[in-house]
Design an enzyme around this catalytic site. Structure first.
Site, short mmCIF file in Angstrom:
data_model
loop_
_atom_site.label_atom_id
_atom_site.label_comp_id
_atom_site.label_asym_id
_atom_site.label_seq_id
_atom_site.Cartn_x
_atom_site.Cartn_y
_atom_site.Cartn_z
N ARG A 137 10.79 -44.16 -45.65
CA ARG A 137 9.69 -45.10 -45.49
C ARG A 137 8.36 -44.39 -45.28
O ARG A 137 7.30 -44.94 -45.55
CB ARG A 137 9.94 -46.08 -44.37
CG ARG A 137 10.32 -45.41 -43.07
CD ARG A 137 10.45 -46.42 -41.96
NE ARG A 137 9.12 -46.85 -41.56
CZ ARG A 137 8.59 -48.01 -41.90
NH1 ARG A 137 9.28 -48.83 -42.66
NH2 ARG A 137 7.38 -48.35 -41.51
N ASP B 291 12.25 -41.35 -30.12
CA ASP B 291 13.10 -40.46 -30.93
C ASP B 291 14.01 -39.60 -30.07
O ASP B 291 14.84 -38.87 -30.61
CB ASP B 291 12.24 -39.54 -31.81
CG ASP B 291 11.53 -40.33 -32.89
OD1 ASP B 291 10.62 -39.79 -33.53
OD2 ASP B 291 11.88 -41.52 -33.07
N ARG C 259 18.37 -35.36 -42.60
CA ARG C 259 16.98 -35.81 -42.81
C ARG C 259 16.05 -35.14 -41.82
O ARG C 259 14.89 -34.88 -42.10
CB ARG C 259 16.88 -37.33 -42.63
CG ARG C 259 17.61 -38.12 -43.68
CD ARG C 259 17.25 -39.58 -43.58
NE ARG C 259 15.79 -39.73 -43.61
CZ ARG C 259 15.20 -40.91 -43.47
NH1 ARG C 259 15.91 -41.99 -43.28
NH2 ARG C 259 13.88 -41.01 -43.51
N ARG D 106 10.47 -52.71 -39.26
CA ARG D 106 9.47 -51.67 -39.53
C ARG D 106 8.49 -52.11 -40.62
O ARG D 106 8.38 -51.52 -41.69
CB ARG D 106 10.16 -50.36 -39.88
CG ARG D 106 11.06 -49.91 -38.73
CD ARG D 106 11.65 -48.58 -38.92
NE ARG D 106 10.65 -47.53 -38.81
CZ ARG D 106 10.95 -46.24 -39.02
NH1 ARG D 106 12.15 -45.90 -39.37
NH2 ARG D 106 10.01 -45.32 -38.91
N ASN E 90 7.83 -34.70 -38.53
CA ASN E 90 6.84 -35.78 -38.50
C ASN E 90 5.40 -35.28 -38.50
O ASN E 90 4.47 -36.07 -38.53
CB ASN E 90 7.10 -36.73 -37.32
CG ASN E 90 8.39 -37.51 -37.53
OD1 ASN E 90 8.96 -37.48 -38.64
ND2 ASN E 90 8.86 -38.16 -36.50
#
Ligand code: EPZ
Length: 417
Positions: free
Chosen positions: A93, A305, A397, A122, A23
């Site tokens: 996304r 998360d 991912r 989202r 991220n």
């Protein structure tokens, strides 16, 4: 369809190295669009989401070279398209992050609206509100967001919710806007700060990154950058929980402990010992797992998360734990899968009541989203018997070589193709 097979009951032992933060890498790679030239990004994790963002950047005209396994060079001298197509955005996304940079550099962007995903609707309404405040003409047509602005101008933006990628999108638009932009109720995540550091390397002027008020003084142009991505605090937290639930003892290298206060406090409350040593952090699950309540919150609160991973740990506690999810509206998809393994969990609104059980039993389970799949791996490592996890593309991912890293810690885990 690939599956992961785990035979539980092994106490993890040994050393694991944390990869670069997904991220942080995603917005930093996208930031290369803001300036022509060749940028270099180091310590990039090898993940599906990184492959997706490389495909997207190439689609826009960037030339990407892999210098070695984890160093990428991105030449964005020529942007030949301003469109992020549906098939890319629907798989990730975070592709919406190209909106700000493309409008800032090319005055236009066409980005497919991201669909919802397993953990919630989202929406991106805050991203679009922020862009409008910077003078962008925003339309939504045929499932695409179309943003246009001949010249971005600074503005004052208040986010109802401290959106992480919303803050990142607006920061990347504001750096090339005319005048000052102030973002209030900005996200404070370390990955937002990492992006701000990179933008400063590019010549931007940003104050307050990491706090709720970020001020950006627009500049006329930026230059390419060279940056090494910070370690992934969520991957690190995942391995800490795995050590705790299996009663093991591991050493974690490249652990960004300074960004993990809430997770460390809660894992210690749960009875896991976490000691910082020379260049590594030692994590031991050497006692009973204690029931501990957790509420997920924006940084520096307990990260959403880590919620699914923590729930797997609590399913084997000596007590009861109330886990409240305040960030996403539907992030309990892992509950039904954990219950198939014998966990005793009841959902009441935004909270899950987890009553610790004596043991979990291995079962065939299905991953639904990235962190839910991590919680199933963690439960499988502690369960009796064999756990088979399907839809492992979710895992890939966000977790680099997860079965290799766990095997190196002694786990009986393998991937079936
Ligand atoms: C980022 O997603 C992370 N992804 C997520 O990590 C993480 O779970 C999330 O932040 C929260 O920490 C990346 O950084 C690529 P938000 P993001 O915008 O930015 C609502 C993972 O597992 N919202 O902070 O999409 C939204 O619905 C992923 O690595 C709006 O209502 O999250 C959510 O309820 C999963 N309107 C809340 O805000 C908007 O315009 C927080 O979302 C934007 C968000």
């Amino acid at each position: 369809m690939e599956r992961i097979l785990i035979e539980g009951g092994v106490r993890l032992k040994g050393e694991v190295e944390i990869s670069g933060a997904k991220n942080a890498a995603l917005p930093v790679l996208v930031a290369s669009l803001l300036s022509p030239g060749r940028s270099v990004v180091r310590n990039v994790p090898r993940l599906r989401d990184i492959d997706t963002v490389k495909t997207l950047l190439s689609h826009l005209g960037a030339r990407i070279e892999e210098i070695d396994g984890r160093t990428l060079s991105i030449d964005t001298s020529r942007i030949t398209s301003v469109e992020a197509p549906y098939e890319l955005v629907k798989t990730m996304r975070a592709s919406v992050l190209v909106l700000g940079p493309l409008i800032a550099r090319c005055k236009e962007a066409r980005v497919s609206m991201p669909g919802g995903c397993a953990i919630g609707a989202r929406p991106i309404d805050l991203h679009l509100m922020g862009l409008k405040r910077l003078g962008v003409d925003v339309k939504v047509e045929h499932g695409y967001v179309i943003g246009r602005a001949d010249r971005l101008r600074g503005g004052r933006i208040y986010f109802d919710i401290p959106t992480v990628t919303g803050t990142e999108n607006i920061m990347m638009a504001a750096v090339l806007a005319e005048g000052r932009t102030v973002i209030e109720n900005a996200a404070c995540e370390p990955e937002v700060v990492e992006l701000a550091r990179v933008l400063e390397k590019m010549g931007a002027s940003i104050k307050g990154a990491g706090t709720s008020i970020v001020t950006v003084e627009g500049v006329r142009e930026l230059r390419p950058f060279d940056h090494a991505i910070m370690p992934d605090r969520i991957e690190a937290g995942t391995y800490m929980v795995a050590a705790g639930i299996t009663g093991g003892e591991i050493r974690i290298r490249n652990c960004p402990l300074r960004y993990m206060d809430a997770v460390v406090v809660k894992l210690r409350e749960a009875g896991i010992s976490i000691e910082e040593g020379e260049g590594c952090v030692t994590v031991k699950g050497d006692g009973p797992i204690m029931g501990t309540d957790v509420t997920t919150l924006p940084y520096p609160g307990f990260p959403t998360d880590m919620q699914a991973q923590f729930m797997a740990l609590m399913s084997l506690s000596k007590g009861t734990s109330v886990i409240t999810e305040t960030v996403f509206e539907n992030r309990f998809m892992h509950v039904s899968e954990l219950k198939r393994m014998g966990a005793d969990i009841r959902i009441e609104g935004h909270s899950a009541i987890v009553r610790g059980v004596e043991r979990l039993s291995g079962a065939p389970v299905m991953a639904t989203d990235l962190r839910a799949s991590a919680s199933l791996v963690i439960a499988g490592l502690a369960a009796e018997g064999i756990t088979e996890i399907s839809r492992v593309y979710h895992l890939d991912r966000g977790y680099e070589r997860i079965e290799e890293k766990f095997s190196a810690l002694g786990a009986k885990i393998k991937r079936l193709t």
